[in-house]
Design an enzyme around this catalytic site. Structure first.
Site, short mmCIF file in Angstrom:
data_model
loop_
_atom_site.label_atom_id
_atom_site.label_comp_id
_atom_site.label_asym_id
_atom_site.label_seq_id
_atom_site.Cartn_x
_atom_site.Cartn_y
_atom_site.Cartn_z
N ASP A 1 36.41 39.63 34.49
CA ASP A 1 35.93 39.14 35.43
C ASP A 1 36.74 37.69 35.02
OD1 ASP A 1 36.96 39.48 38.73
OD2 ASP A 1 35.78 37.56 38.65
N GLU B 1 41.10 39.50 32.68
CA GLU B 1 42.29 39.17 33.25
C GLU B 1 42.05 37.45 33.08
OE1 GLU B 1 41.64 39.83 38.63
OE2 GLU B 1 39.71 38.32 38.07
#
Length: 649
Positions: A314, A350
Site C-alpha cells: 500500500d 501501489e
C-alpha cells in the site's frame, strides 16, 4: 519448537523467551507478563546494550504468554504501556484490571508465539505471471453474508477456505487471492468518536500479527490453515501490507510503540512535526536502519511462517522515500533485492503516495509489478464517456510507456477497473456521484474523479433498457480488462455485481454495504456466469500471447491498428471516439483481433484478407459466451460493444 534467530520482539526457545526492543529514547524498560484473565503476574527489567537494544531472557516462558512493555522515557509521561510492534499475536483488552504500580492495565496485550505448523507437504502454487488472475477480497467482507457457510465460519479465515468458497474460486478461474490487510489494526481516533470502525484495516498496530477479528480462536493457526488449504487447491495468497504508516497517527495521536521507543522512526520536518506523506498522520523513515530492519523482519515472518506467495504494498512510494524524494535504489528496494527470501516472492506496488514526488507509476525496480491507475481511468473514460481510441490503445498492449515489453516478465502492469477504494463495477455503471454520507464526513471523503456513468438514472432502480445498457458496459469493461496484456486484477465483489449503494470509500462500513451479497438477482447471476466463463476463456488464450511477447528469443510481435474499413489508422482516425480494431500477431501460432465499437449504432468491420478463417471468442453484446466461427469477410459489431476474434486453423 526451538527458534534460534533472535530478532526484535519476543522469540521463544525450548528454554524460555528472549525479548528485544530497539529504544534509544527509553530510560527504563520492563516486560510485564499477564495471565489469561489479563492480570499482571510478573515484571522483568530489560537491560540496555551499547547498540540501544534492550534485552532480557526469561526462562520457563511458553507459548501464549501475555506481555506488554512498561517504560519511562525522557520526553513522555512518567511511565506508560507500550505494545510490542513486532508481536506475532495481539489482543485488544478493555482496561479493567490493575497492572504494576496499581495503574490501569494496557489496552493491547501481545502473546508469545511458536510458529510450528504442519504444512502437510503443501507447496506454494507458483503460478506463472502470465497465468495470474488476481482477485481482491476482504477476509470478513467476502464471506460474512454467504448463507451457504456455517454461521460461525462466516467472515473468518476458515470461511475463506471452506469447500463452498473454494468451489466458487475454482469455478471462477481465480489463481491468486489478494487479501486486504490481515495484520492487526487499531481504529483511528476520529472513527471511534463516530462509533465507526476501520473495516478495511489500513491502520496497522502490529505488522506481523494476523488480526484476531477474523478468527474464532487462535488467529495464527487459523490463518496458516487458510493459506495451507488455499495452496492445496492451487490458489496463491498475496497479502496487502501497510508499511507506509502505523496506527500512531500524527502529532497528538495515540502512542502505541515506535513514538516512544525511537523518535527517529518517523519522518519529521525541521520543527519536529510528523511528515504526513500518507494522509494517515505519519510516515516511517526507511532510511533509518532499525525501522528498515523491523519491516524486513515482518515481511520475512509472513513468508517463512505463513508461506504467503507475495505482497501488495500500500502507498509503496513511501517505501522508497528519502524525505521529499523517491529513489528506486532506496535502502528498502536494495534490501528486498538482496534478501534470498523476499526476492523470491511476488511483489506488487501501489506506486504512489500523497507527498511530493509521490506519483511513481513505472519507476519501481525490476521484479516489482505495479498497479496501473491509468489503465483504470482510460478504459472507464472510453466505455463510459468519450475518450478516443488513442487513450486506450497503449493500455490494451500492456501500457508499455510505463512497462516496456523488453522488461517483461520482470515487470508487468497490474491492470484493473475496480479496486477496494472507489466504486464497485455495479456502482460504476449505476451512479454518477459518490454517496458517502454514512461515513460521517458530509460526503467529502472518497475520490471525486470516478469516471462513472449511471446510464441515465442515478441509483440501482432503473428501467429495463437502462439495466440492459449497464450489463453490457460491465461486460465491455471486464473484457477490456481480461484481454489486455498484463496481469488482471479483479475486485471479488464484482463477481457478485455487489453494490455499495454508491459509497466509493466504504472503509468504515462493517455492514451490508461492504459484506458481499451472495443472494444474486437474475441479472447478477447471469453476469457472474458470464464473467466466470470469460476468465476461463482468457486463460486459454492470453497466457500464450503474453509469454510470446515476453520471449526475448523470438521475433517481435506485429501490431496493426485498423479502421472498420480495414485500412491503417491515420491521425484523423485516432481523434474522437471512433470505432477501431487491433490485430496482434504475437508469433506464428498466436494472434488476436480486437474490434471496438463505442458508438450507438452497429458497425461492420472488414476482416484482414490475409487471414480468412476466424473464430469469435467474445461478443459483449451477448449475455452468454458462445464461441462461433465467422464465415464471411466482415464482422458486425453491435452498438457499444466489442468482439474478439482468433484465427481458425
Amino acid at each position: 519448537m526451538q527458534q534460534t534467530d533472535v530478532g526484535f520482539g519476543a522469540t521463544l526457545t525450548s528454554e524460555g523467551c528472549h525479548f528485544c526492543l530497539y529504544g534509544p529514547d527509553i530510560l527504563t524498560l520492563a516486560v510485564v507478563l499477564f495471565d489469561k484473565e489479563g492480570i499482571a503476574t510478573a515484571r522483568h527489567r530489560l537491560q540496555r546494550q551499547e547498540n540501544n537494544h534492550w534485552t532480557v531472557f526469561i526462562p520457563g516462558i511458553g507459548e501464549n504468554t501475555g506481555y506488554a512493555f512498561w517504560v519511562t522515557t525522557a520526553t513522555g509521561p512518567s511511565a506508560q504501556w507500550l505494545l510490542d510492534p513486532h508481536a506475532h499475536r495481539v489482543q485488544h483488552h478493555p482496561a479493567r484490571h490493575s497492572g504494576p504500580d496499581r495503574v490501569a492495565a494496557p489496552e493491547w496485550i501481545a502473546y508469545t508465539t511458536y510458529h510450528d505448523f504442519d504444512w502437510q507437504g503443501c507447496e506454494r502454487p507458483a503460478i506463472a505471471l502470465e497465468k495470474m488472475v488476481l482477485c481482491e477480497v476482504h477476509v470478513k467482507g467476502y464471506t460474512r453474508a454467504n448463507p451457504d457457510l456455517p454461521a460461525h465460519l462466516r467472515g473468518t479465515y476458515s470461511g475463506l477456505c471452506h469447500p463452498v468458497t473454494l468451489a466458487h474460486f475454482r469455478q471462477s478461474g481465480i489463481t491468486s487471492l489478494q487479501l486486504m490487510p490481515i495484520a492487526a489494526k487499531a481504529d483511528e481516533t476520529h472513527l471511534a468518536a463516530k462509533s465507526l470502525t476501520n473495516f478495511w484495516g489500513y491502520n496497522p498496530i502490529a505488522w506481523s500479527a494476523p488480526d484476531e477479528r477474523f478468527a474464532s480462536a487462535d488467529p495464527v493457526r487459523e490463518c496458516k490453515t487458510m493459506i495451507r488449504t488455499l495452496h492445496a487447491h492451487g490458489i496463491e495468497v498475496i497479502l496487502d501490507v501497510v508499511y507506509n504508516h502505523t496506527a500512531e497517527e500524527g502529532n497528538g495521536g495515540p502512542v502505541f510503540h515506535f513514538k516512544a521507543l525511537d523518535s527517529q522512526s518517523y519522518l519529521k520536518d525541521e520543527h519536529g512535526q510528523f511528515k504526513n506523506y500518507t494522509g494517515c498522520g505519519n510516515t516511517p523513515d526507511l532510511s533509518h536502519p532499525p525501522m528498515l530492519q523491523a519491516i524486513l523482519q515482518s515481511l520475512r515472518s509472513w513468508v517463512l511462517n505463513y508461506q504467503v506467495d507475495g505482497f501488495r504494498f500500500d502507498l509503496a512510494a513511501t517505501l522508497g522515500r528519502n524525505h521529499d524524494h523517491f529513489s528506486s535504489e532506496s535502502a528498502f528496494f536494495t534490501a528486498i533485492r538482496n534478501d534470498p527470501v523476499l526476492s523470491s516472492v511476488k511483489l506488487i506496488a501501489e506506486p504512489w503516495d500523497i507527498g511530493p514526488d509521490g506519483y511513481q507509476c513505472g519507476a519501481f525496480p525490476a521484479g516489482w509489478h505495479e498497479c496501473n491507475d491509468q489503465f483504470r481511468d482510460h478504459w472507464r473514460s472510453f466505455w463510459l464517456h468519450d475518450a478516443p481510441a488513442s487513450a486506450v490503445a497503449p493500455h490494451l498492449l500492456g501500457s508499455q510507456a510505463q512497462f516496456p515489453a523488453p522488461n517483461w516478465p520482470q515487470k508487468y502492469s497490474i491492470n484493473y477497473i475496480c479496486y477496494h477504494d472507489g466504486f464497485t463495477l455495479q456502482d460504476l455503471v449505476s451512479f454518477n456521484d459518490r454517496h458517502n454520507h454514512a461515513n460521517g464526513e458530509n460526503n467529502r471523503d472518497g475520490h471525486p474523479d470516478n469516471r462513472s456513468n449511471n446510464q441515465g438514472t442515478e441509483g440501482l432502480a432503473a428501467t429495463a433498457a437502462i439495466q440492459k445498457r449497464r450489463e453490457k458496459q460491465k461486460r465491455n469493461l471486464m473484457t477490456s480488462l481480461l484481454f489486455s496484456l498484463g496481469i488482471p486484477h479483479l475486485l471479488g465483489a464484482d463477481l457478485h455485481s455487489h453494490s455499495q449503494q454508491g459509497n466509493n470509500n466504504a472503509y468504515c462500513q462493517d455492514n451490508d454495504t461492504s459484506w458481499v451479497n451472495w443472494a444474486l438477482s437474475k441479472e447478477a447471476h447471469t453476469f457472474r456466469s458470464w464473467l466466470q466463463s470469460l476468465i476461463q476463456l482468457r486463460q486459454t488464450v492470453m497466457p500464450a500471447i503474453i509469454a510470446a511477447m515476453a520471449d526475448k528469443t523470438s521475433a517481435p510481435a506485429t501490431i496493426h491498428w485498423l479502421t472498420p474499413a480495414g485500412t491503417p489508422m491515420d491521425d484523423q482516425s485516432w481523434t474522437g471516439r471512433q470505432p477501431f480494431s487491433c490485430l496482434i500477431q504475437a508469433d506464428d501460432n498466436h494472434a488476436l483481433f480486437y474490434l471496438f465499437n463505442p458508438d450507438d449504432h452497429p458497425v461492420r468491420f472488414r476482416l484482414p484478407s490475409s487471414m480468412h478463417n476466424w473464430t469469435c471468442l467474445v461478443d459483449t453484446a451477448e449475455q452468454q459466451l458462445t464461441v462461433r466461427n465467422i464465415q464471411q469477410s466482415d464482422c458486425l459489431v453491435r452498438p457499444a460493444s466489442m468482439v474478439i476474434l482468433i484465427p481458425r486453423p
